[in-house]
Design a protein around this motif. Structure first.
Motif, PDB file in Angstrom:
ATOM      1  N   LEU A   5     -40.973 -17.955   6.905  1.00 24.16           N
ATOM      2  CA  LEU A   5     -39.816 -17.917   5.986  1.00 24.16           C
ATOM      3  C   LEU A   5     -40.149 -17.486   4.439  1.00 24.16           C
ATOM      4  O   LEU A   5     -41.581 -17.676   4.260  1.00 24.16           O
ATOM      5  N   ILE A   6     -39.516 -16.844   3.972  1.00 22.45           N
ATOM      6  CA  ILE A   6     -39.737 -16.227   2.553  1.00 22.45           C
ATOM      7  C   ILE A   6     -39.659 -17.556   1.454  1.00 22.45           C
ATOM      8  O   ILE A   6     -38.497 -17.847   1.253  1.00 22.45           O
ATOM      9  N   ALA A   7     -40.721 -17.577   0.729  1.00 18.99           N
ATOM     10  CA  ALA A   7     -40.562 -18.975  -0.151  1.00 18.99           C
ATOM     11  C   ALA A   7     -39.816 -18.481  -1.463  1.00 18.99           C
ATOM     12  O   ALA A   7     -39.138 -19.428  -1.785  1.00 18.99           O
ATOM     13  N   THR A   8     -39.797 -17.420  -1.556  1.00 20.84           N
ATOM     14  CA  THR A   8     -38.995 -16.976  -2.825  1.00 20.84           C
ATOM     15  C   THR A   8     -37.462 -17.230  -2.804  1.00 20.84           C
ATOM     16  O   THR A   8     -36.796 -17.404  -3.730  1.00 20.84           O
ATOM     17  N   LYS A   9     -36.860 -17.295  -1.361  1.00 21.64           N
ATOM     18  CA  LYS A   9     -35.373 -17.670  -1.306  1.00 21.64           C
ATOM     19  C   LYS A   9     -35.314 -18.812  -1.427  1.00 21.64           C
ATOM     20  O   LYS A   9     -33.910 -19.346  -1.649  1.00 21.64           O
ATOM     21  N   LEU A  10     -36.232 -19.818  -1.724  1.00 22.95           N
ATOM     22  CA  LEU A  10     -35.816 -21.208  -1.863  1.00 22.95           C
ATOM     23  C   LEU A  10     -36.015 -21.521  -3.467  1.00 22.95           C
ATOM     24  O   LEU A  10     -35.982 -22.640  -3.902  1.00 22.95           O
ATOM     25  N   TYR A  11     -36.585 -20.562  -4.200  1.00 23.22           N
ATOM     26  CA  TYR A  11     -36.780 -20.832  -5.548  1.00 23.22           C
ATOM     27  C   TYR A  11     -35.366 -21.001  -6.273  1.00 23.22           C
ATOM     28  O   TYR A  11     -34.580 -20.284  -6.288  1.00 23.22           O
ATOM     29  N   ILE A  12     -35.443 -21.909  -7.114  1.00 24.06           N
ATOM     30  CA  ILE A  12     -34.082 -21.912  -8.232  1.00 24.06           C
ATOM     31  C   ILE A  12     -34.260 -20.990  -9.315  1.00 24.06           C
ATOM     32  O   ILE A  12     -35.295 -21.227  -9.960  1.00 24.06           O
ATOM     33  N   PRO A  13     -33.446 -20.094  -9.605  1.00 27.14           N
ATOM     34  CA  PRO A  13     -33.524 -19.048 -10.563  1.00 27.14           C
ATOM     35  C   PRO A  13     -33.453 -19.715 -11.870  1.00 27.14           C
ATOM     36  O   PRO A  13     -32.710 -20.855 -11.978  1.00 27.14           O
ATOM     37  N   ARG A  14     -34.313 -19.219 -12.874  1.00 25.61           N
ATOM     38  CA  ARG A  14     -34.476 -19.674 -14.156  1.00 25.61           C
ATOM     39  C   ARG A  14     -33.162 -19.284 -14.918  1.00 25.61           C
ATOM     40  O   ARG A  14     -32.696 -18.243 -14.893  1.00 25.61           O
ATOM     41  N   PRO A  15     -32.396 -19.891 -15.864  1.00 18.90           N
ATOM     42  CA  PRO A  15     -31.559 -19.424 -16.780  1.00 18.90           C
ATOM     43  C   PRO A  15     -32.150 -18.221 -17.488  1.00 18.90           C
ATOM     44  O   PRO A  15     -33.037 -18.279 -17.811  1.00 18.90           O
ATOM     45  N   PRO A  16     -31.307 -17.130 -17.759  1.00 21.33           N
ATOM     46  CA  PRO A  16     -31.748 -15.953 -18.522  1.00 21.33           C
ATOM     47  C   PRO A  16     -32.114 -16.321 -19.826  1.00 21.33           C
ATOM     48  O   PRO A  16     -31.417 -17.205 -20.533  1.00 21.33           O
ATOM     49  N   VAL A  17     -32.896 -15.596 -20.399  1.00 16.86           N
ATOM     50  CA  VAL A  17     -33.105 -15.754 -21.898  1.00 16.86           C
ATOM     51  C   VAL A  17     -31.711 -15.609 -22.843  1.00 16.86           C
ATOM     52  O   VAL A  17     -31.737 -16.341 -23.802  1.00 16.86           O
ATOM     53  N   ASP A  18     -31.008 -14.557 -22.617  1.00 17.67           N
ATOM     54  CA  ASP A  18     -29.715 -14.193 -23.196  1.00 17.67           C
ATOM     55  C   ASP A  18     -28.720 -15.277 -22.603  1.00 17.67           C
ATOM     56  O   ASP A  18     -27.536 -14.886 -22.819  1.00 17.67           O
ATOM     57  N   LEU A  19     -28.989 -16.454 -22.506  1.00 15.56           N
ATOM     58  CA  LEU A  19     -27.873 -17.428 -21.839  1.00 15.56           C
ATOM     59  C   LEU A  19     -26.902 -18.032 -23.044  1.00 15.56           C
ATOM     60  O   LEU A  19     -27.455 -18.383 -23.988  1.00 15.56           O
ATOM     61  N   VAL A  20     -25.539 -17.884 -22.770  1.00 13.22           N
ATOM     62  CA  VAL A  20     -24.422 -18.369 -23.358  1.00 13.22           C
ATOM     63  C   VAL A  20     -24.089 -19.593 -22.756  1.00 13.22           C
ATOM     64  O   VAL A  20     -23.464 -19.484 -21.632  1.00 13.22           O
ATOM     65  N   SER A  21     -24.246 -20.682 -23.339  1.00 14.62           N
ATOM     66  CA  SER A  21     -24.109 -22.275 -22.680  1.00 14.62           C
ATOM     67  C   SER A  21     -22.496 -22.180 -22.271  1.00 14.62           C
ATOM     68  O   SER A  21     -21.671 -21.896 -23.021  1.00 14.62           O
ATOM     69  N   ARG A  22     -22.092 -22.656 -20.883  1.00  8.56           N
ATOM     70  CA  ARG A  22     -20.637 -22.889 -20.783  1.00  8.56           C
ATOM     71  C   ARG A  22     -20.343 -24.149 -20.636  1.00  8.56           C
ATOM     72  O   ARG A  22     -20.286 -25.029 -19.363  1.00  8.56           O
ATOM     73  N   PRO A  23     -20.471 -25.069 -21.633  1.00  9.08           N
ATOM     74  CA  PRO A  23     -20.269 -26.515 -21.387  1.00  9.08           C
ATOM     75  C   PRO A  23     -18.923 -26.890 -20.537  1.00  9.08           C
ATOM     76  O   PRO A  23     -19.074 -28.078 -20.079  1.00  9.08           O
ATOM     77  N   ARG A  24     -17.998 -26.347 -21.043  1.00  8.93           N
ATOM     78  CA  ARG A  24     -16.895 -26.748 -20.078  1.00  8.93           C
ATOM     79  C   ARG A  24     -17.049 -26.497 -18.730  1.00  8.93           C
ATOM     80  O   ARG A  24     -16.359 -27.400 -18.141  1.00  8.93           O
ATOM     81  N   LEU A  25     -17.690 -25.559 -18.288  1.00  4.20           N
ATOM     82  CA  LEU A  25     -17.805 -25.535 -16.826  1.00  4.20           C
ATOM     83  C   LEU A  25     -18.795 -26.488 -16.485  1.00  4.20           C
ATOM     84  O   LEU A  25     -18.783 -27.039 -15.114  1.00  4.20           O
TER      85      LEU A  25
END
Length: 919
Positions: A5-25
């Motif tokens: 199995l490919i281990a990277t397929k199980l990694y949870i992506p990190r939020p991008p540096v330029d993240l705009v938070s979406r509190p309503r979602l």
């Protein structure tokens, strides 16, 4: 974990540096857990922000601290059920390491019965967990094996309370979503939820561009991209290379190279050829439905096509299939938006439409006119005449288009859809108009409402001079209306009377219009009583007819007449009646409602009602669809609101918009003078007395003013406009400390205004006279004048007319209130004092330094050339032509000029250039 199995397929992506938070979602996702939803589906097109939202959610401190997340990034290889189950088990083991070690069943060559047995073991072990487990399956649209779908359906049917499945996909998953939805066990987040709001767009652009975009640019960009996350990202990437961001946003489309590459690679190339053909040919439509699509493109699905699209096998191969294709596009989230709950009408995403249209022009340019003509015929046959006309014009079938416009012109104008009619007529070649008198007369009327040059209107009316007598009265009526704009009241009266003699009684529209012309001209000539009677007669005539536009026009004229007389409540009641007539069923307002709302907004502003700004903004928007000239008053009213807040940037911006509108409206010079008067007052309020002084000097209104000019009826500008110029000139005198001169002039002006029975102007005059006396420390006479003004203003509840004069009047009012004779007047005075205290009080006006400072960075020779041309009437493209450079280069020079001169617009640059001796 299985080493294959490919281990990277199980990694949870990190939020991008330029993240705009979406509190309503994030809140919506949290609520889904608290409500026990077993399935959360994020279904939206490529680049909508599904993965980013989930990574932010996982990274955020959610309400349940004992929640654990596992993740699988799916690909085509996961359609093998054993492979899928291996990843499913491995994903759970990333958070529960020893999960499934006791299972006796292997994962290779699983049979359906074994698959269910293995899933049963997994469910039983999951039910023994103490923590909540959330499994995210990203890119689930790549899974098309029924065995995998059945496995997940079994898991969802029997899941323990603490297990939740999250699916992110570009298409709806092939799971029993309808059943889960009906049981309240499913939460959905779709494109409409994921779209960025203007506030989120502004935050994203601040992160990506390291600058705050103006509100107008943010709104335009959000609208253009429809809040599509990837579209906003790509727009930002392009804007980094753009010198004029506002111009870039206006031109931003699906032909942008970043958008183009993304959509081609991620969307179009993934579709079968017949789906691509369907998309291209239907891209000419702003809205589409199955029967209309079948008119444009014939698609007969083969059994293989039905299978490839995942459609029901019961669908008849070889039959027309537009409905099936549209349902496939919707289910696949292929940038298609349903417009109703019955899935009858759809539209494409704006940027997707741009891309499809560009591809259609590249691949099948010869087919485009015929496609438009087919669409035109279908729309006409089904009663959608506006769309039919638009498509006939696009298909160059001008004869048919002209005939259809002639059929619907009266209904269109009655609904006040003036801009729509103008668009149709101006896309028709002249030979298709001049032989149709009905089009000519309505074209002249529409041009009048939108401030077109008088010569153009006259040219259209001259064509009708050779028509039959039926149109003579109509043309006279419009010539009277045109004469009012030009300040030629005696001609307007003559034209209106002739028109009413010639027009048949059944022509209630033009008879009512003629009565309005007559009333307005008489009122402007000083015969207020006769003018009011004529307009009231027009109101009675118009109420008995079905023409909404003339009903509203007459009621608005009558309301404006009462507003000028200071009868605010009566005027507001008439505006309300007009708004009722301009509002259709289900609350939709016709374009002419804009003019009504502008009047209502001005009265609400005077009453200091916080709803004024909202009403004015809606009025300005609607007025743009009816008659642009009427928008002018809305700009002034809104600017006064911002002036009261000391928001000079917005007030100046509105003054500039008003000047541009007046500049492009060539029907009269009066609007330009109105703008100048407002600008002078704005300068005074800001403390820029030198600029105001210079303008008044050019008008001959700074020294030795001849008040008797107001008696010259042969000079309409002097007769009609001086009474609006004089109060502003007096404010300048007061700001300069010329109190004695101001008192003398205001006392003479007051005599004339009272003789003419203009209560609103009288109230303003007495307030200014009170300030002139107060400036000389003549306290008792000042109090007496203010008391009279209060007595005149109290019945109608005037507020802003007092507040606008700032802290000096506030101080005088404090001295006056306790000396007022009646209880009601004292209550009114106290109410004004409270408004002064709670509202934003304008700071005391101060003189701006008369001495211009030298420039820190001088203008280049080329910038000097551009500045000289800015002082002319040339537009930016015309300046570019004059200098033999590109428009982009001129805009770049203008931007540098504004920066070096520390101004924000063309007028400011010219004024500053004069101050510095550059012009």
């Amino acid at each position: 974990m299985n080493s294959s199995l490919i281990a990277t397929k199980l990694y949870i992506p990190r939020p991008p540096v330029d993240l705009v938070s979406r509190p309503r979602l994030l809140e919506k996702l949290d609520n889904a857990l608290q409500q026990g939803c077993g399935l959360i589906v994020l279904s939206a097109p490529a680049g909508a922000g599904k993965t980013t939202l989930l990574s932010e959610w996982i990274d955020s401190p959610i309400s349940d601290k004992n929640t654990q997340f596992s993740w699988i990034s799916l690909d085509e290889g996961d359609n093998d059920s054993a492979h899928f189950m291996a990843y499913l088990l491995a994903a759970i083991q990333t958070v529960i390491p020893h999960f499934g070690e006791s299972f006796p069943i292997g994962l290779q060559s699983l049979q359906p019965a074994q698959m269910e047995a293995l899933m049963t073991l997994m469910i039983n072990e999951l039910s023994g967990l103490t923590n909540r487990l959330i499994l995210v399956l990203d890119d689930y649209h790549l899974i098309h094996t029924q065995k995998v779908h059945s496995t997940l359906a079994f898991l969802l049917e029997h899941r323990p309370w603490n297990f939740h499945l999250v699916i992110a996909a570009r298409a709806d998953p092939s799971l029993p979503v309808a059943l889960l939805r009906s049981r309240g066990m499913m939460t959905e987040i779709r494109l409409g939820d994921l779209r960025f709001t203007p506030a989120e767009t502004a935050s994203l652009m601040k992160l990506l561009l390291d600058r705050q975009l103006p509100d107008d640019d943010v709104l335009a960009l959000t609208s253009r991209t429809e809040g599509w996350a990837a579209g906003l990202q790509m727009a930002a990437a392009s804007m980094r290379e753009s010198e004029d961001i506002s111009a870039f946003i206006r031109d931003f489309s699906g032909s942008n190279r970043f958008i183009l590459d993304y959509l081609v690679e991620q969307v179009l190339q993934q579709q079968p050829p017949f789906v691509q053909e369907f998309l291209f040919k239907t891209s000419i439509l702003e809205r589409l439905c199955p029967p209309l699509c079948e008119t444009l493109v014939e698609i007969h699905l083969s059994p293989e096509d039905i299978h490839s699209l995942g459609l029901p096998d019961s669908l008849n191969a070889g039959s027309p299939s537009s409905q099936a294709v549209l349902e496939y596009l919707e289910r696949s989230n292929l940038f298609i938006v349903p417009l109703d709950d019955h899935r009858c009408w759809y539209r494409y995403h704006h940027l997707f439409t741009d891309l499809l249209g560009q591809r259609l022009h590249q691949l099948h340019p010869q087919s485009i006119p015929e496609l438009h003509c087919r669409a035109a015929r279908w729309f006409a046959q089904n009663g959608f005449m506006a769309e039919a006309i638009d498509h006939a014009l696009e298909g160059k079938d001008f004869e048919t288009a002209a005939n259809w416009v002639e059929e619907v012109v009266e209904k269109t104008m009655m609904r006040s859809e003036v801009v729509t009619f103008l668009d149709w007529v101006e896309r028709l070649p002249e030979p298709f108009i001049k032989d149709r008198p009905l089009l000519c007369i309505n074209h002249a009327w529409a041009m009048l409402l939108n401030g077109y040059p008088g010569e153009m209107i006259e040219a259209r009316l001259e064509i009708l001079d050779n028509a039959d007598d039926l149109f003579t009265g109509k043309t006279l009526s419009l010539r009277g209306y045109l004469a009012i704009f030009r300040g030629q009241n005696s001609q307007a009266i003559a034209f209106a009377k002739q028109a009413m003699e010639l027009l048949p009684k059944q022509d209630s529209f033009f008879r009512s219009l003629s009565a309005v012309v007559l009333g307005a001209a008489l009122y402007s000539e000083g015969d207020e009583k006769a003018g009011a009677q004529a307009i009231e007669m027009a109101a009675r005539v118009s109420m008995g007819m079905g023409n909404v536009m003339i009903q509203v026009i007459v009621l608005v004229y009558l309301a404006e007449l009462y507003r000028k007389q200071g009868q605010l409540h009566k005027a507001y009641s008439l505006y309300q009646q007009a708004l009722e007539r301009a509002t259709q069923e289900k609350g939709k307002k016709l374009p002419i409602a804009g003019r009504v709302l502008l009047g209502m907004g001005e009265i609400l502003r005077e009453w200091n009602n916080p709803r004024a700004e909202e009403v004015l903004l809606e009025g300005i928007e609607l007025s743009g669809q009816w008659g642009s000239v009427s928008t002018l008053s809305g700009f002034f009213s809104l600017a006064h609101i911002f002036m009261a807040q000391n928001n000079w940037a917005k007030a100046n911006d509105l003054a500039q918009k008003a000047r541009q509108l007046a500049y492009y409206s060539n029907i009269t010079e009066i609007d330009d003078l109105i703008v100048d008067i407002f600008q002078a007052r704005l300068w005074i309020e800001q403390g820029n007395l030198s600029a105001a002084r210079e303008w008044f000097m050019t008008e001959g209104l700074y020294r030795d003013i001849d008040i008797d000019e107001m008696e010259k009826k042969d000079d309409f500008i002097a007769y009609h406009m001086r009474k609006y110029e004089y109060p502003v000139a007096m404010r300048l005198w007061l700001a300069e400390g010329r109190f004695i001169e101001a008192q003398a002039f205001l006392e003479g002006l007051l005599i004339k205004l009272e003789k003419w029975e203009r209560p609103l102007l009288v109230i303003e005059n007495r307030i200014l006279l009170a300030l002139a006396l107060y400036g000389q420390r003549k306290i008792e006479p000042a109090i007496n004048q203010l008391e009279i003004a209060l007595r005149l203003a109290e019945p109608e509840g005037f507020i802003r007319i007092f507040l606008n004069e700032g802290e000096t009047l506030h101080a005088l009012l404090k001295l006056t209130v306790d000396k007022l004779e009646t209880t009601s007047l004292r209550v009114y005075g106290q109410r004004l004092l409270q408004a002064f205290s709670s509202g934003v009080i304008q700071s005391e006006k101060r003189e701006i330094s008369e001495k211009p400072s030298a420039l820190i960075e001088p203008l280049s020779d080329r910038e000097m050339d551009v500045l000289r041309l800015l002082a002319s009437s040339l537009s930016t493209p015309e300046i570019a032509t004059e200098l033999v450079v590109s428009v982009h280069t001129v805009r770049s020079h203008i931007k540098n000029i504004y920066s070096k001169l520390d101004v924000h617009n063309r007028i400011g640059a010219v004024e500053r250039g004069k101050e510095l001796g550059l012009l």
